[in-house]
Design a protein around this motif. Structure first.
Motif, PDB file in Angstrom:
ATOM      1  N   GLY A 224      17.059 -15.470  35.107  1.00 20.69           N
ATOM      2  CA  GLY A 224      15.681 -15.294  36.336  1.00 20.69           C
ATOM      3  C   GLY A 224      15.382 -13.504  36.392  1.00 20.69           C
ATOM      4  N   GLN A 225      15.601 -12.308  35.896  1.00 17.62           N
ATOM      5  CA  GLN A 225      14.885 -11.434  35.772  1.00 17.62           C
ATOM      6  C   GLN A 225      13.582 -11.066  35.756  1.00 17.62           C
ATOM      7  N   LEU A 226      13.252 -11.906  35.343  1.00 18.15           N
ATOM      8  CA  LEU A 226      11.678 -11.316  35.010  1.00 18.15           C
ATOM      9  C   LEU A 226      10.274 -12.307  35.742  1.00 18.15           C
ATOM     10  N   GLY A 227       9.794 -12.223  36.679  1.00 16.31           N
ATOM     11  CA  GLY A 227       9.073 -13.053  37.233  1.00 16.31           C
ATOM     12  C   GLY A 227       7.366 -11.876  36.822  1.00 16.31           C
TER      13      GLY A 227
ATOM     14  N   SER B 167       6.121  -9.653  38.922  1.00 13.77           N
ATOM     15  CA  SER B 167       5.824  -8.608  39.306  1.00 13.77           C
ATOM     16  C   SER B 167       6.562  -7.436  38.280  1.00 13.77           C
ATOM     17  N   ASN B 168       7.310  -7.953  37.966  1.00 10.49           N
ATOM     18  CA  ASN B 168       8.087  -6.473  36.561  1.00 10.49           C
ATOM     19  C   ASN B 168       7.805  -7.089  35.072  1.00 10.49           C
TER      20      ASN B 168
END
Lengths: 453, 453
Positions: free
Chosen positions: A348-351, A353-354
């Protein structure tokens, strides 16, 4: 090396066991097997080819059968269940907790399921049916309905008296739940508090309500994440009205936590977590053929790209010799970026925004790697074939391919996810298709430009 | 999909946070961040590119700093520590348990280490120095020396009185350890037993000595395996004289259990578990270049095999077009067998006694797959180029390569392990080298035999 210790210990057991099986004396095998915990027996059975697996399975203490079935992958479980009579299965399942029983029920033949339900007393049958009413892989399936609750208006002394009357607590109980008359969850009291506080202390001064209860329909993966995010040992489960339904303990969650990473390790080769090391070859072949079939179709796409350059290849055969180098470096660089991206997605570290900064970083890495390896590969290819133009062609193609590989490594898993295709499984073949296609195309078109007279 | 729920939740946090950061108002960001647990903050920091990561890190409640540092990978930890003054670091570490502190000490600059030791009282300093005296990744480093022991000759009543005097128990205490005068470990008593038994019950009737203590030098991986094999929540740690030294709890072990599988997921692309998603490009490039360099060397070996057939390729250019198909199918089939074998090794499921049956099974799968795909690929290639001989050549090469791929997939990881090279890291490039080499050689030599006039 990550797993050496376990390897040595388990391999040692395996060798002793194997020697004993070879000698044909089953007494020592039985004794050895029954010194192991159910999880260790499960691990052992997974290591044995079918014939030996069935021999050893027959020697396991019937009391442990149920627990062992819980500790093997689905494919192996199926093979073990196939060796048992319905009566044996019913007996094996008798002593299991409701949550464990619910986990096994899905894998049982229907006749056996009915028999198991018939053999239970009404209370347990109702609890099992209740557990089975929740979808697989949700909190409802993981929880054990056996919880001890106390009232907020009691004192420590009253609770201690109640516990002595009640007798044994469910396994791994480290806290009691506080509930109201309607059995709604209010908070918890640690056993250690009950032991260290004065008997007159009111329970409502000891209530810890910091831990939120888990709604019963929460997906199992989310349950696992909450446990590992908060270092929980156990957690209460409630329905939509906050009524306490049960309790999940960490030992039921550890396997899910491990499988989240295992899924990526195996998925990248198109395998799944339940694959049996010793599945029948026909079954293994069927399982793998979809993956290989897709790979073949993609390989033909790549070949058709090469086919565009037949005329060039006829004239400059060195291009055919060197082209796999460009493709292979692109494939590897692409898989590195992809592996990091797939892990980032899983955690869940990628969305939205990044993604861009990650893309920028990986493309920068791609440019740096591209330039470095372009120089190396150009020097080597130039020396080999004595052609500066060939060296230039491969250098340019290598740089282009490593940059595209970085972009593909980040972009393709994100795209797959958006299309609801699991990037842990499909990512590696799609990224490789892409890097092969770009690599061959870039190199052969450079070659056509620079080398064809 | 394995991780959707976490993905949605974390991505949601990330978007809110990102919007707040964009707006430049840090108050809402601070409030949002400080509603998260330290593990969640760690996960969040890992998701942020360097600039934003530093902004958010500055907003974390200093009380949580230590716990957050524990919950990030080593690379990210280094980047966070680099943002802190020595004083801040010392303050952040103040409230940590000894085992957690020991874990962090290795990553601290030496000046800070000395300062941390100076700031502690003598008892804690001695305990920390004790913990640091055990090698990294052993039980000694995982354990917390804070344990509560009781004597076997006491009664429940005496113990209850002692506990009330003592006050609070260490976090996650679910059982007390029973030790003799020389502090040797005898067994344990569950808190739940103390609560449910009559006060006059002697402790020695309640002792559970089924759980063996863990020797202090046991490797961390082995500790993790024992926890998952036995569903332990906690375990006592002893020295070589059975003297009780501390206690390991499951929350310290869960990360190791996950990393065992994570190591394979990342190792197959030459990455390691501590890789920072947003590492600086130069650092990321350096980290990956060894892997790519080895791959390049191996790719040249493959190219030199193709080079042996230059004369053939000049005459039959269709071979150059189709050869990547043979190599790619072999690579994929080889990686499937390898992935299963590497998992089997990691789980200790493979030893000298069952390698042969696995090899037989995988080769059988290889033959079946080889025949199946040989027919498909021969039909497709035959139609494309209208050459029955070409179809025959690719069919033969495909069968040969898939059989060799199966053997390599099983044999190479075993060989690497024997050479003390981690098969989870080196396996995929070596297997691919092998399947490429065999694939090109088989196809091009078949082509030479059947197609060159």
């Amino acid at each position: 090396m990550a797993d050496t210790a376990r390897h040595i210990r388990a391999a040692h057991q395996l060798r002793i066991l194997s020697d004993a099986l070879d000698s044909g004396r089953l007494g020592p095998v039985r004794r050895l097997v029954n010194t192991l915990s159910p999880a260790e027996i499960g691990n052992l059975l997974e290591s044995l080819p079918p014939t030996r697996r069935n021999v050893v399975w027959g020697l396991v203490d019937p009391e442990d059968d149920g627990e062992v079935l819980l500790h093997v992958g689905e494919d192996v479980r199926e093979s073990l269940l196939a060796e048992m009579d319905p009566d044996e299965i019913v007996a094996a399942l008798e002593d299991l907790d409701i949550d464990d029983l619910a986990e096994l029920m899905d894998d049982l033949p229907e006749a056996v399921t009915a028999e198991v339900l018939r053999s239970m007393d009404r209370e347990n049958r109702e609890r099992l049916e209740q557990a089975l009413s929740y979808p697989e892989d949700t909190a409802g399936r993981l929880m054990n309905p056996d919880v001890v609750t106390v009232r907020a208006d009691a004192t420590v002394e009253v609770v201690l008296r109640y516990l002595r009357l009640r007798g044994e607590l469910p396994e791994n109980t480290d806290r009691l739940y506080v509930a109201n008359r309607r059995h709604q969850y209010l908070g918890q009291v640690a056993l250690s508090d009950l032991l260290t506080r004065e008997p007159s202390t009111p329970i409502n001064t000891l209530i810890d309500d910091a831990q939120p209860a888990i709604p019963v329909h929460t997906p199992a993966n989310e349950v696992a994440n909450r446990f590992s995010d908060h270092d929980w040992i156990s957690a209460p489960v409630v329905d939509e009205n906050n009524v306490l339904l049960g309790r999940i303990t960490i030992d039921d969650v550890v396997d899910i936590i491990r499988d989240q990473a295992e899924h990526r390790a195996l998925g990248a080769a198109g395998l799944d977590e339940d694959e049996d090391l010793f599945a029948s070859p026909l079954r293994a072949m069927r399982r793998r053929s979809l993956w290989l079939g897709i790979n073949l179709a993609l390989a033909f796409v790549v070949a058709s790209i090469i086919g565009l350059f037949e005329a060039t290849l006829e004239q400059v055969v060195a291009l055919a010799v060197l082209m796999p180098i460009v493709a292979s470096m692109g494939g590897n660089a692409g898989l590195q970026a992809m592996t990091l991206t797939v892990r980032g997605l899983a955690l869940g570290q990628l969305g939205s925004s990044n993604v861009r900064p990650l893309m920028v970083k990986e493309i920068t890495v791609g440019v740096l790697n591209g330039l470095l390896w372009a120089v190396v590969v150009a020097a080597a290819a130039g020396l080999w074939f004595g052609s500066p133009m060939l060296a230039l062609a491969i250098a340019a193609a290598m740089t282009i391919n490593l940059v595209f590989a970085a972009a593909a490594g980040v972009g393709i898993p994100l795209l797959l996810r958006r299309m609801n295709i699991d990037p842990a499984i499909a990512g590696s073949i799609v990224v490789t298709l892409f890097t092969d296609a770009i690599g061959f195309f870039a190199f052969l078109s450079m070659g056509t430009l620079l080398l064809v007279p």
